[in-house]
Motif scaffolding. Structure first.
Motif, mmCIF file in Angstrom:
data_model
loop_
_atom_site.group_PDB
_atom_site.id
_atom_site.type_symbol
_atom_site.label_atom_id
_atom_site.label_comp_id
_atom_site.label_asym_id
_atom_site.label_seq_id
_atom_site.Cartn_x
_atom_site.Cartn_y
_atom_site.Cartn_z
ATOM 1 N N ASN A 1 0.923 -1.038 0.058
ATOM 2 C CA ASN A 1 0.062 0.017 0.007
ATOM 3 C C ASN A 1 0.798 1.246 -0.135
ATOM 4 O O ASN A 1 1.469 1.764 1.070
ATOM 5 C CB ASN A 1 -0.925 -0.052 1.168
ATOM 6 C CG ASN A 1 -1.892 1.104 1.344
ATOM 7 O OD1 ASN A 1 -1.387 2.283 0.779
ATOM 8 N ND2 ASN A 1 -2.659 1.152 2.229
ATOM 9 N N THR A 2 1.153 1.795 -1.140
ATOM 10 C CA THR A 2 2.046 2.951 -1.414
ATOM 11 C C THR A 2 1.741 4.024 -0.602
ATOM 12 O O THR A 2 2.375 4.678 0.094
ATOM 13 C CB THR A 2 2.136 3.256 -2.681
ATOM 14 O OG1 THR A 2 2.502 2.120 -3.604
ATOM 15 C CG2 THR A 2 3.218 4.327 -2.977
ATOM 16 N N PHE A 3 0.639 4.463 -0.258
ATOM 17 C CA PHE A 3 -0.105 5.522 0.470
ATOM 18 C C PHE A 3 0.144 5.340 2.018
ATOM 19 O O PHE A 3 0.640 6.228 2.831
ATOM 20 C CB PHE A 3 -1.406 5.770 0.205
ATOM 21 C CG PHE A 3 -1.734 6.271 -1.063
ATOM 22 C CD1 PHE A 3 -1.438 7.647 -1.462
ATOM 23 C CD2 PHE A 3 -2.154 5.578 -2.400
ATOM 24 C CE1 PHE A 3 -1.499 8.086 -2.873
ATOM 25 C CE2 PHE A 3 -2.493 6.047 -3.379
ATOM 26 C CZ PHE A 3 -2.124 7.337 -3.762
ATOM 27 N N LEU A 4 0.027 4.150 2.427
ATOM 28 C CA LEU A 4 0.340 3.831 3.924
ATOM 29 C C LEU A 4 2.044 4.020 3.906
ATOM 30 O O LEU A 4 2.229 4.413 4.929
ATOM 31 C CB LEU A 4 -0.107 2.285 4.126
ATOM 32 C CG LEU A 4 0.301 1.741 5.458
ATOM 33 C CD1 LEU A 4 -0.351 2.601 6.594
ATOM 34 C CD2 LEU A 4 -0.101 0.362 5.914
ATOM 35 N N ALA A 5 2.834 3.424 2.889
ATOM 36 C CA ALA A 5 4.158 3.442 3.083
ATOM 37 C C ALA A 5 4.539 4.987 3.292
ATOM 38 O O ALA A 5 5.218 5.304 3.992
ATOM 39 C CB ALA A 5 4.807 2.934 2.019
ATOM 40 N N GLN A 6 3.980 5.760 2.430
ATOM 41 C CA GLN A 6 4.152 7.290 2.460
ATOM 42 C C GLN A 6 3.778 7.756 3.780
ATOM 43 O O GLN A 6 4.482 8.729 4.344
ATOM 44 C CB GLN A 6 3.553 7.948 1.468
ATOM 45 C CG GLN A 6 4.058 7.711 -0.026
ATOM 46 C CD GLN A 6 5.368 8.305 -0.011
ATOM 47 O OE1 GLN A 6 5.864 9.433 0.486
ATOM 48 N NE2 GLN A 6 6.307 7.921 -0.882
ATOM 49 N N ALA A 7 2.763 7.389 4.209
ATOM 50 C CA ALA A 7 2.269 7.957 5.481
ATOM 51 C C ALA A 7 3.163 7.553 6.677
ATOM 52 O O ALA A 7 3.407 8.093 7.663
ATOM 53 C CB ALA A 7 0.659 7.560 5.718
ATOM 54 N N ARG B 1 2.190 14.421 16.313
ATOM 55 C CA ARG B 1 2.296 13.013 16.666
ATOM 56 C C ARG B 1 0.945 12.426 16.213
ATOM 57 O O ARG B 1 0.715 11.411 15.754
ATOM 58 C CB ARG B 1 2.906 12.808 17.776
ATOM 59 C CG ARG B 1 4.333 12.794 17.738
ATOM 60 C CD ARG B 1 5.077 12.210 18.890
ATOM 61 N NE ARG B 1 4.723 12.908 20.176
ATOM 62 C CZ ARG B 1 5.503 13.667 20.782
ATOM 63 N NH1 ARG B 1 6.386 14.144 20.151
ATOM 64 N NH2 ARG B 1 5.234 14.487 21.847
ATOM 65 N N VAL B 2 -0.092 13.117 16.883
ATOM 66 C CA VAL B 2 -1.498 12.668 16.602
ATOM 67 C C VAL B 2 -2.013 12.746 15.241
ATOM 68 O O VAL B 2 -2.459 11.791 14.713
ATOM 69 C CB VAL B 2 -2.334 13.498 17.729
ATOM 70 C CG1 VAL B 2 -4.033 13.370 17.374
ATOM 71 C CG2 VAL B 2 -2.221 13.079 19.127
ATOM 72 N N VAL B 3 -1.659 13.955 14.474
ATOM 73 C CA VAL B 3 -1.835 13.747 13.319
ATOM 74 C C VAL B 3 -1.372 12.918 12.221
ATOM 75 O O VAL B 3 -1.958 12.253 11.240
ATOM 76 C CB VAL B 3 -1.717 15.494 12.587
ATOM 77 C CG1 VAL B 3 -1.776 15.516 11.339
ATOM 78 C CG2 VAL B 3 -2.599 16.408 13.686
ATOM 79 N N ASP B 4 -0.005 12.721 12.642
ATOM 80 C CA ASP B 4 0.825 11.596 11.824
ATOM 81 C C ASP B 4 0.172 10.348 12.038
ATOM 82 O O ASP B 4 -0.375 9.473 10.901
ATOM 83 C CB ASP B 4 1.893 11.632 12.199
ATOM 84 C CG ASP B 4 2.934 12.888 11.774
ATOM 85 O OD1 ASP B 4 2.443 13.731 10.874
ATOM 86 O OD2 ASP B 4 4.228 13.045 12.304
ATOM 87 N N ALA B 5 -0.355 9.866 13.369
ATOM 88 C CA ALA B 5 -1.183 8.670 13.451
ATOM 89 C C ALA B 5 -2.380 8.718 12.893
ATOM 90 O O ALA B 5 -2.828 7.484 12.201
ATOM 91 C CB ALA B 5 -1.374 8.356 14.939
ATOM 92 N N ARG B 6 -3.076 9.709 12.833
ATOM 93 C CA ARG B 6 -4.416 9.642 12.173
ATOM 94 C C ARG B 6 -4.222 9.402 10.509
ATOM 95 O O ARG B 6 -4.982 8.770 10.024
ATOM 96 C CB ARG B 6 -4.974 11.170 12.224
ATOM 97 C CG ARG B 6 -5.963 11.297 13.438
ATOM 98 C CD ARG B 6 -6.460 12.760 13.607
ATOM 99 N NE ARG B 6 -7.374 13.116 12.479
ATOM 100 C CZ ARG B 6 -7.645 14.236 12.121
ATOM 101 N NH1 ARG B 6 -7.268 15.332 12.875
ATOM 102 N NH2 ARG B 6 -8.483 14.644 11.246
ATOM 103 N N LEU B 7 -3.491 10.173 9.832
ATOM 104 C CA LEU B 7 -2.961 9.884 8.587
ATOM 105 C C LEU B 7 -2.781 8.394 8.351
ATOM 106 O O LEU B 7 -2.965 7.705 7.118
ATOM 107 C CB LEU B 7 -1.860 10.662 8.140
ATOM 108 C CG LEU B 7 -1.573 10.782 6.513
ATOM 109 C CD1 LEU B 7 -2.608 11.217 5.661
ATOM 110 C CD2 LEU B 7 -0.246 11.751 6.107
ATOM 111 N N VAL B 8 -1.646 7.813 9.209
ATOM 112 C CA VAL B 8 -1.421 6.480 8.886
ATOM 113 C C VAL B 8 -2.529 5.499 8.919
ATOM 114 O O VAL B 8 -2.776 4.850 8.023
ATOM 115 C CB VAL B 8 -0.312 5.840 9.925
ATOM 116 C CG1 VAL B 8 -0.209 4.254 10.118
ATOM 117 C CG2 VAL B 8 1.062 6.525 9.593
#
Length: 177
Positions: free
Chosen positions: A2-8, A84-91
């Motif tokens: 999942n390329t988008f997951l890898a980028q996130a 950190r919260v926003v990054d986790a939301r994006l993942v």
């Protein structure tokens, strides 16, 4: 993959490394005027977070959330946990993507009104934006007492040893990437 997951995940990893370096700055170094579009480390990190929040709201089809703005000044002690919260939301968001979700259209509030964009293109734009501005903070760190962190050793097998401690810290399984 999942390329988008890898980028996130790459985004999350790079932000954690960059924020760790910035956590070692004095308040004066964090706020000091520097060369850049947002002329301080504080301003650039705030911009990254603000734009992340905007695009996540768009990806979650939340028009009201797109209109929320961060305060002009954001102390590091408040900014880092929010990022950190926003990054986790994006993942988490990217973990749930499939071809249908990527082809959906999101509404973005722009000065000229509502603009429709495909989810996959919004994500590509968001990742490019993050990389661009992290690079600016990285360059700004070069003029401080804190060395800029290494941010370009993520997926190549030859770099695995360089990121092993991060994989353990962030609980990532390389086989999933």
């Amino acid at each position: 993959m999942n390329t988008f997951l890898a980028q996130a995940q790459n985004n999350q990893w790079a932000n954690r490394r960059l924020l760790y370096a910035c956590s070692r700055l004095s308040q004066a170094e964090y706020e000091a005027p520097r060369t850049g579009f947002f002329p301080s480390i504080e301003g650039t990190l705030r911009h990254i977070l603000d734009v992340d929040l905007y695009y996540l709201a768009a990806l979650e089809f939340d028009l009201e959330g797109q209109q929320q703005a961060l305060p002009e000044r954001l102390p590091f002690q408040r900014l880092a946990p929010l990022q950190r919260v926003v990054d986790a939301r994006l993942v988490t968001y990217c973990e749930g993507l499939d071809p249908q979700a990527l082809a959906r259209t999101a509404s973005l509030i722009r000065a000229q009104g509502i603009v429709l964009e495909r989810v996959d293109r919004l994500l590509l734009h968001l990742f490019q934006h993050q990389i661009h501005h992290r690079g600016q903070v990285h360059a700004m760190l070069s003029a401080t007492t804190v060395a800029p962190p290494q941010l370009d050793e993520f997926y190549l097998d030859g770099d695995r040893a360089l990121r092993r401690s991060d994989e353990i810290q962030f609980s990532w399984d390389d086989q999933l990437l």
